[in-house]
Structures are given as C-alpha cells and as structure tokens.
Design an enzyme around this catalytic site. Structure first.
Site, PDB file in Angstrom:
ATOM      1  N   GLU A  36      25.771 -45.622  82.852  1.00  0.00           N
ATOM      2  CA  GLU A  36      24.556 -46.169  82.245  1.00  0.00           C
ATOM      3  C   GLU A  36      24.607 -47.704  82.314  1.00  0.00           C
ATOM      4  O   GLU A  36      23.641 -48.364  82.672  1.00  0.00           O
ATOM      5  CB  GLU A  36      24.493 -45.686  80.784  1.00  0.00           C
ATOM      6  CG  GLU A  36      23.153 -45.808  80.132  1.00  0.00           C
ATOM      7  CD  GLU A  36      22.099 -44.919  80.780  1.00  0.00           C
ATOM      8  OE1 GLU A  36      20.931 -45.281  80.669  1.00  0.00           O
ATOM      9  OE2 GLU A  36      22.444 -43.906  81.413  1.00  0.00           O
ATOM     10  N   LEU A  84      35.151 -56.453  91.116  1.00  0.00           N
ATOM     11  CA  LEU A  84      34.956 -55.757  92.391  1.00  0.00           C
ATOM     12  C   LEU A  84      33.484 -55.410  92.522  1.00  0.00           C
ATOM     13  O   LEU A  84      32.857 -55.033  91.536  1.00  0.00           O
ATOM     14  CB  LEU A  84      35.707 -54.436  92.353  1.00  0.00           C
ATOM     15  CG  LEU A  84      37.127 -54.352  92.856  1.00  0.00           C
ATOM     16  CD1 LEU A  84      37.617 -52.925  92.714  1.00  0.00           C
ATOM     17  CD2 LEU A  84      37.213 -54.781  94.299  1.00  0.00           C
ATOM     18  N   LYS A 116      40.995 -45.772  91.595  1.00  0.00           N
ATOM     19  CA  LYS A 116      40.614 -46.842  90.672  1.00  0.00           C
ATOM     20  C   LYS A 116      40.928 -46.370  89.257  1.00  0.00           C
ATOM     21  O   LYS A 116      40.205 -45.540  88.691  1.00  0.00           O
ATOM     22  CB  LYS A 116      39.132 -47.147  90.839  1.00  0.00           C
ATOM     23  CG  LYS A 116      38.665 -48.328  90.034  1.00  0.00           C
ATOM     24  CD  LYS A 116      37.272 -48.716  90.500  1.00  0.00           C
ATOM     25  CE  LYS A 116      36.601 -49.759  89.668  1.00  0.00           C
ATOM     26  NZ  LYS A 116      36.826 -49.739  88.252  1.00  0.00           N
ATOM     27  N   LYS A 292      40.053 -51.107 100.578  1.00  0.00           N
ATOM     28  CA  LYS A 292      40.474 -52.488 100.820  1.00  0.00           C
ATOM     29  C   LYS A 292      40.776 -52.702 102.299  1.00  0.00           C
ATOM     30  O   LYS A 292      41.388 -51.825 102.926  1.00  0.00           O
ATOM     31  CB  LYS A 292      41.755 -52.798 100.018  1.00  0.00           C
ATOM     32  CG  LYS A 292      41.571 -52.593  98.544  1.00  0.00           C
ATOM     33  CD  LYS A 292      42.840 -52.868  97.756  1.00  0.00           C
ATOM     34  CE  LYS A 292      42.517 -52.727  96.278  1.00  0.00           C
ATOM     35  NZ  LYS A 292      43.683 -52.919  95.417  1.00  0.00           N
ATOM     36  N   LYS A 316      32.324 -45.653  92.940  1.00  0.00           N
ATOM     37  CA  LYS A 316      32.533 -45.040  91.623  1.00  0.00           C
ATOM     38  C   LYS A 316      31.928 -43.648  91.570  1.00  0.00           C
ATOM     39  O   LYS A 316      30.852 -43.417  92.121  1.00  0.00           O
ATOM     40  CB  LYS A 316      31.948 -45.932  90.526  1.00  0.00           C
ATOM     41  CG  LYS A 316      32.815 -47.176  90.390  1.00  0.00           C
ATOM     42  CD  LYS A 316      32.528 -48.120  89.285  1.00  0.00           C
ATOM     43  CE  LYS A 316      32.369 -47.729  87.920  1.00  0.00           C
ATOM     44  NZ  LYS A 316      32.278 -48.783  86.945  1.00  0.00           N
ATOM     45  N   CYS A 410      24.809 -37.177  50.282  1.00  0.00           N
ATOM     46  CA  CYS A 410      25.794 -36.288  50.907  1.00  0.00           C
ATOM     47  C   CYS A 410      25.155 -34.916  51.180  1.00  0.00           C
ATOM     48  O   CYS A 410      24.591 -34.299  50.274  1.00  0.00           O
ATOM     49  CB  CYS A 410      27.003 -36.129  49.984  1.00  0.00           C
ATOM     50  SG  CYS A 410      28.186 -34.941  50.624  1.00  0.00           S
ATOM     51  N   CYS A 413      27.090 -32.306  48.725  1.00  0.00           N
ATOM     52  CA  CYS A 413      27.062 -32.326  47.261  1.00  0.00           C
ATOM     53  C   CYS A 413      25.958 -33.217  46.705  1.00  0.00           C
ATOM     54  O   CYS A 413      25.859 -33.412  45.504  1.00  0.00           O
ATOM     55  CB  CYS A 413      28.423 -32.743  46.721  1.00  0.00           C
ATOM     56  SG  CYS A 413      28.751 -34.492  46.955  1.00  0.00           S
ATOM     57  N   CYS A 428      30.844 -40.335  51.163  1.00  0.00           N
ATOM     58  CA  CYS A 428      30.461 -39.711  49.912  1.00  0.00           C
ATOM     59  C   CYS A 428      31.526 -40.063  48.875  1.00  0.00           C
ATOM     60  O   CYS A 428      32.708 -39.794  49.084  1.00  0.00           O
ATOM     61  CB  CYS A 428      30.381 -38.198  50.119  1.00  0.00           C
ATOM     62  SG  CYS A 428      30.305 -37.304  48.559  1.00  0.00           S
ATOM     63  N   CYS A 434      33.343 -32.803  45.862  1.00  0.00           N
ATOM     64  CA  CYS A 434      32.568 -32.527  47.082  1.00  0.00           C
ATOM     65  C   CYS A 434      33.343 -31.486  47.904  1.00  0.00           C
ATOM     66  O   CYS A 434      34.469 -31.759  48.351  1.00  0.00           O
ATOM     67  CB  CYS A 434      32.382 -33.830  47.851  1.00  0.00           C
ATOM     68  SG  CYS A 434      31.492 -33.613  49.381  1.00  0.00           S
TER      69      CYS A 434
HETATM   70  S1  IVH Z   1      41.481 -54.380  93.297  1.00  0.00           S
HETATM   71  C1  IVH Z   1      39.539 -58.742  93.092  1.00  0.00           C
HETATM   72  N1  IVH Z   1      42.413 -51.986  93.003  1.00  0.00           N
HETATM   73  O1  IVH Z   1      38.798 -52.180  88.651  1.00  0.00           O
HETATM   74  C2  IVH Z   1      39.694 -57.552  92.206  1.00  0.00           C
HETATM   75  N2  IVH Z   1      41.154 -52.906  91.210  1.00  0.00           N
HETATM   76  O2  IVH Z   1      35.958 -52.711  88.521  1.00  0.00           O
HETATM   77  C3  IVH Z   1      40.869 -56.779  92.654  1.00  0.00           C
HETATM   78  N3  IVH Z   1      40.990 -51.464  89.251  1.00  0.00           N
HETATM   79  O3  IVH Z   1      39.074 -55.566  87.831  1.00  0.00           O
HETATM   80  C4  IVH Z   1      40.791 -55.453  92.126  1.00  0.00           C
HETATM   81  N4  IVH Z   1      42.191 -49.813  90.063  1.00  0.00           N
HETATM   82  O4  IVH Z   1      40.824 -53.941  86.888  1.00  0.00           O
HETATM   83  C5  IVH Z   1      41.700 -52.969  92.444  1.00  0.00           C
HETATM   84  N5  IVH Z   1      43.363 -49.892  92.887  1.00  0.00           N
HETATM   85  C6  IVH Z   1      42.648 -50.860  92.315  1.00  0.00           C
HETATM   86  C7  IVH Z   1      42.123 -50.761  91.015  1.00  0.00           C
HETATM   87  C8  IVH Z   1      41.368 -51.807  90.503  1.00  0.00           C
HETATM   88  C9  IVH Z   1      41.516 -50.253  89.013  1.00  0.00           C
HETATM   89  C10 IVH Z   1      40.151 -52.224  88.300  1.00  0.00           C
HETATM   90  C11 IVH Z   1      40.490 -53.681  88.211  1.00  0.00           C
HETATM   91  C12 IVH Z   1      39.239 -54.404  88.561  1.00  0.00           C
HETATM   92  C13 IVH Z   1      38.214 -53.374  88.224  1.00  0.00           C
HETATM   93  C14 IVH Z   1      36.907 -53.644  88.926  1.00  0.00           C
END
Ligand code: IVH
Length: 686
Positions: A36, A84, A116, A292, A316, A410, A413, A428, A434
């Site tokens: 959200e 990120l 993550k 990455k 995500k 309440c 009660c 309460c 109660c």
């Molecule tokens: S790389 C430049 N790798 O996710 C930022 N972040 O939503 C480098 N996080 O701030 C982050 N697992 O706290 C990276 N394998 C992972 C991660 C990770 C969790 C978190 C981290 C970041 C946040 C961003």
C-alpha cells in the site's frame, strides 16, 4: 488532471505518507502494508512529475526515509547507504536489464540475484579486522551509532576470520528477526498483556532503537544479520558481487546460500518465480529479490541517481492480499482490561486460510484507515501471521455510511472506558468484576510460564466461572471433587488429574508465581528480576516507588503499576490466600554455581599484551565464559589493558566508572572459581 485537484492530492498524499513514516521510523509501527505504501508513494511521484510546482519541501519522495532518533549519537557513514529502486512489475525488470545494456554496450553483462531480507539496514565497520561500530541507515549519509546493541545480533563476527589484516572495511546488510523468534516474542507479549508487535521488521526496528535491552533478550540474541554489500578499498575489494559474498562468508558472516549467478533475463525470471513460493520456507521474512550487476567496476561506472544505484533493482512480491466487506467491529477485553477492536469480515480466502476476523489494533489505526461499516476493505497477513486490515476501497463507498466510533463503555461490563492520554490504549477500569478480565487473569495464572497447570484451559475456566466456582486465581486451590463431579464432561479420572495438576503447582518457584499474579507491565523477565532483587514478596510489597525505580530494568511505569497493585486490598487478600495454600513467595537460593569464572562479564580489550596476542586473549576470555565487545558502554564490566592502551578508551572507561585491569589481574580472576567478587574488591585499578 485538474491542477487544483492535483495540488490537493499531492498535499494529502505527502501528509499521509509522512504520517506513516513518522509512525514507522519513530514509533516502529506500520500503519499500512509495504504494498500500500509503495503504491501511494508511486502515485505521489507520478503527480509530482506532472506538477513539479506543487512538490512540497517535506515530500517523502525526496528522502531515503528514516529520521535519526535522538537516543543514540548520530554519526556519518563512511559509505553512503542508498535506497533501491523497486518494482512489482516483471516488465520493469526487463527494462532494467535493457537500460544497463544500453549504457554499457561493449561490456559482458551478468547478474547476481539475492533475496531481499525484510528488516533494518545496518552498516558494520571493522578496523584491523575487529568490529568497531554498528550504524543504522538513518538518512543514508548519517545514522544512529547502535554499537551497544551488538549483543542482539546472533551472527555478526566480532573479528573477521582472515590471516590478512584489513585496516578498515565496512559491511552493509540487513538485521532481521527470524519468524520463529517473532512468534515466541509475541506469545510472551500476549502473556504479559502487552500490545502485540505488528511484524518481524517492526520488532527488529523497535529492538535496535532501544537503549536499554534486558539481559535476557541479549542472551537470546533475537536478531540475525544478512550481509549484502562489502565496501572497502585496496586488497579487500573484489571484482564481482558474487566474490564479495564469498569473501564475507569466509570472514565468518552468515551468507545465505540463496544467492544465484544469473547470466541473463531468463535466469533472472526463473529466480524471481522460484523464490515467490520458496520464501515462505526461509527463517526470515523476505519481501522480494534484488538483482545486481555482478561486475562491481561496471556498477561503479554507471553510478547512481540521487537516491538509488543504477546497477541494481528490487523486484518486490505482492503480499497475499484479499478484499472483503467489513461487517462490523467488535471489541475484545483483555486480561489487563485493554479493549482491542476486531474487524468482523465476510469470510475470504487468504494465503491458505479462511479469514473472518482481523486485528484493528486501536482507535488511532481505525482513524488512519478512515474505516466505515460496510466498506470494501483490503486485508493482508502481517508477517505471515496475523491478518490485518490495510486499506479501504474508497471508490466502493456508498452514501449514508458512517465513520466508526470507538466504544465508550466496556462491551462486557458496561463500565466507562479510561484512556490515560490521547494516544494511549483504552481500558476498562473494572478490574474486580469485569468477567473477561477475571477469566483472563486466571488463564494467565495457569499458563506455562506461571503456575503451569496444564490440566486447566480456556474452556474449563469459562465453565467454572459460569458455575460460580472460580473468580480469582486463589479459588483454584479451594476446588473439590464434589463441586466438579456434577459438571458435564468430568469423569473421576479427569477430576483427579485436574486436582493433581493444581496440587503439583504449589511447588512453583516464586518468580513464576509473581509473574502469574498478572500485574500490569510485569512480564516474565521483570518478574524474574524482581524476585531475584527483592528475594521475597514482603520486601517487594514494602518497597517505595523510589526503591523500585532504582531496581535494574524497572522504570517508572512498572514501579507505579506495582505500587498500585500492592496497595489494593483485594490483591493483598489474594496474595494472603495464595500464601496460605502454600505457594512460594520467597526466592530459592541458586543451587548450581556458574561453572565458568567470567560468566556474564563483558570486556573491552586494548593495547599490547605480554603473554598473549590480541586474538589469544579474546579467546581466553571467551573460553572462561566472558564476552568481548569492541566499544565501551555502560554494559561493559572491564577494560583490559596491555601496554599502550588507546588513551580515549582509558578516558571513557574512567568516565563510565568501568574497572581497568591488567592481564595479571585477569589471570588471577580466572584461577579461583568463586573468587571473582572478592578479587574485585581488592583489585588494583589503574
Ligand atoms: S542492496 C544501494 N541487497 O532493501 C542499496 N539491499 O528497499 C543497496 N535489502 O536499503 C541495497 N536485502 O536495506 C540490497 N540483498 C539485498 C538486500 C537489500 C534487503 C534492503 C536494504 C535496502 C532496502 C531497499
């Protein structure tokens, strides 16, 4: 969109998101789900792009997020901690890969994918291979120095396992609370009548933000650390992200074997799909994956925008979410009288179960959600565990619906509810009659950590209460077979069992009995501390508020609650009755002496030693049961110094009144098993 509407919408979204941020970062509470939040943030970003003139100075799109809390010293990061860019769309992952190829047309491009972890980002600095500092992300350029909370993390190496000595390296990673620990902690919160933690990430944030952590929690080391970035210069640098993770693993970090080398988009997609389901089996909460660029030189070459690096992106996972109708709001009264609103929903399937009820937490949460009966609401499972209402479908709202007003009386009660401050929970005050409070107190009294009477549960308490056999815990000991026999569902054998269970509970140690009384804010750990500190109930009852406050771990709130409880004639009479039946109100002397001489003692080591290398002296302390930490704090018992100790360390130790000892003194301490305290008295302090 009409500019006036856009302006209003931008203002409203900014206010709403800033409120969420404040609750999250300053009070460690999530008022909305991540999903959200991300959606709202994305629509604000879109609007600001179209109408940049309306962007507000405090727009949440302009910051990484976290505000420093005032509790800890703020320090600068050696390496910037960016955020990120993230997406819920697979097509944006394809675009990300394409963008990188366009930027680096002549290079071989490959990727490393990681899970993550959903926790709190931390930066760890090691100087000459020793952990010296832990900092929270803060605003990305500076954060809170939370080094004193190192003992909460179970798998952070205090010394890097390496023959080579690195002058300075920094590791970024995520601290998180394992799901199992979160469940256990919430169970104990429930037992202590405390409000429950919303999810493991909040629990982690809250814990790291706390200055005074109970020893018991430190011993449990409730948090894990997953490293994801190695920041260094010279020799410590690796060519690829994969090699960085391998190096971190070799240094002693727990690098989960969930990362994967992916040569192209096909492999990336497979990784995404695999972990969408598999993430449920991991010990910690995972909210997505991170892709990455594997080649770190190329990552550096393409650089970063103001907020995010260009060479990585997070995908995500959408939370398990469902939409249903809010039929009504009911109110539950807990053992301590706290009244909690519960949403009654049209049954709906969510993540493998049928959900009919969801927590609404408190009045503030209801107001923030702007809920009305009959609304189409979204529900999610917070931390895979408790279903909660996360939002309202405003479009579906019909005319004539009315906002929900929290009950004033309440539901059990009818007493007028009390609220100590505007933000506080409502409760309460009718503690003496109660029904849910009385029953709750008996249930608390028989639970495992209290009297542990396993032969009595919820249903039996309800029945006995209804029949007028039970109103207070002490009534349990007056129960007779003749009273129980006429009741439905009880045969001779079950009656014998039940009464035997009650009889056996008379041997319960004092600390458990004290916890079982169910005094507000006195959880199990505090009960143990009080029992050990005061030794018996008479001294505890006679203690003034001042004396109580001077007890380790006891704050004004607990002290006040104890005083109020012990003043009450009903509770005094209850204690007298329990004492009469033979429950223990005196703490037994410990029978097993700690076998290691340095158990519970915390050391900081500084300088050069005659008979040991630094490594050896640390090992020595650890073998004898002590703990070695990098930084001096009020939790440290000794600064162990050789020649040329760090002058700042010595000054700080003196300021904190920490004993400064030599290696000879340490040896003396460890020779005699029981001599620690007597030696301490006569010890030579430098
Ligand atoms: S790389 C430049 N790798 O996710 C930022 N972040 O939503 C480098 N996080 O701030 C982050 N697992 O706290 C990276 N394998 C992972 C991660 C990770 C969790 C978190 C981290 C970041 C946040 C961003």
């Amino acid at each position: 969109m009409n500019p006036t509407i856009a302006k209003e919408r931008i203002e409203a979204l900014t206010r709403q998101l800033n409120n969420y941020n404040k609750a999250y970062f300053q009070e460690a509470k999530s008022l909305v789900s991540d999903f959200e939040y991300d959606k709202l943030l994305a629509s604000l970003e879109k609007l600001e792009k179209a109408f940049p003139m309306y962007r507000l100075a405090d727009s949440p799109t302009q910051r990484v997020g976290e505000q420093s809390s005032t509790n800890f010293p703020t320090v600068k990061h050696l390496y910037r901690m960016r955020s990120l860019s993230n997406t819920y769309e697979e097509k944006e992952i394809k675009q990300f890969v394409q963008r990188i190829k366009n930027r680096l047309p002549d290079e071989k491009i490959d990727f490393l994918c990681e899970i993550k972890a959903d926790g709190v980002a931390l930066s760890l600095t090691y100087v000459n291979n020793r952990l010296t500092q832990i900092i929270t992300r803060g605003d990305g350029t500076k954060g809170d120095d939370i080094t004193i909370n190192t003992p909460l993390l179970r798998n952070v190496p205090l010394v890097l396992k390496s023959d080579q000595v690195f002058k300075e390296v920094t590791i970024h990673g995520e601290a998180a609370m394992p799901k199992a620990m979160f469940k256990a902690l919430n169970n104990s919160y429930e037992a202590a009548g405390k409000p429950l933690l919303a999810n493991p990430r909040n629990a982690t944030a809250g814990m790291l933000r706390t200055k005074k952590i109970a020893e018991a929690l430190k011993k449990k080391q409730p948090l894990t650390f997953t490293p994801y970035r190695l920041c260094a210069v010279g020799d410590a640098v690796t060519a690829t992200q994969k090699a960085a993770l391998q190096r971190l693993q070799a240094w002693g970090f727990d690098v989960p074997p969930t990362y994967q080398y992916c040569k192209d988009i096909v492999a990336i997609m497979q990784y995404i799909h695999h972990w969408e389901q598999a993430k449920h089996h991991l010990p910690i909460m995972v909210d997505g994956i991170v892709i990455k660029l594997n080649n770190l030189a190329l990552q550096a070459q393409i650089g970063a925008t103001a907020k995010v690096p260009r060479g990585m992106i997070a995908y995500k996972y959408k939370p398990d979410q469902a939409a249903t109708i809010l039929k009504e709001v009911t109110y539950q009264v807990g053992r301590t009288g706290v009244v909690t609103p519960v949403a009654i929903l049209a049954p709906v399937a969510l993540a493998g179960t049928t959900v009919k009820r969801a927590s609404l937490y408190n009045a503030k949460a209801i107001a923030m959600l702007d809920l009305q009966i009959g609304d189409r609401v979204f529900i999610e499972k917070g931390g895979d565990i408790i279903p909660k209402v996360t939002g309202v479908d405003q479009q579906q709202r019909k005319a004539g619906q009315k906002p929900i007003k929290f009950v004033t009386h309440c539901p059990a009660c009818n007493s007028l509810l009390v609220q100590e401050s505007e933000d506080a929970l409502r409760y309460c005050p009718n503690t003496l009659s109660c029904p849910p409070q009385l029953k709750g107190r008996i249930l608390h009294f028989v639970q495992r950590k209290a009297l542990n009477i396993t032969t009595i549960g919820n249903k039996t308490i309800d029945l006995f209460f209804e029949k007028g056999l039970l109103r207070q815990p002490a009534d349990l000991f007056d129960l007779t077979a003749t009273q129980i026999a006429p009741l439905e569902g009880f045969q001779k054998k079950s009656i014998d069992n039940l009464l035997q269970g009650i009889e056996a509970a008379k041997k319960t140690p004092f600390s458990h009995v004290l916890f079982g009384l169910g005094i507000r804010h006195v959880g199990f750990t505090i009960a143990e501390k009080l029992a050990t500190h005061f030794g018996n109930i008479d001294d505890l009852m006679a203690a003034s508020e001042e004396t109580l406050c001077a007890t380790p771990e006891v704050g004004a709130k607990i002290a006040h609650s104890l005083i109020t409880y012990f003043k009450h004639p009903t509770y005094r009479a209850e204690i007298a009755r329990l004492r009469e039946v033979g429950l223990s109100f005196v703490q037994a002397k410990p029978t097993i002496a700690d076998d290691l001489p340095l158990t519970g003692k915390v050391f900081v080591v500084s300088g050069v030693f005659k008979s040991y290398s630094r490594e050896e002296i640390r090992d020595y302390i650890q073998k004898k049961g002590g703990k070695v930490v990098g930084q001096l704090s009020s939790n440290v018992d000794f600064l162990l110094t050789g020649t040329k100790p760090g002058p700042q360390k010595v000054t700080k130790a003196k300021a904190l009144a920490i004993a400064i000892i030599t290696e000879e003194a340490l040896e003396k301490m460890t020779k005699k098993k029981k001599g620690l305290s007597s030696l301490l008295l006569g010890m030579h302090l430098i």
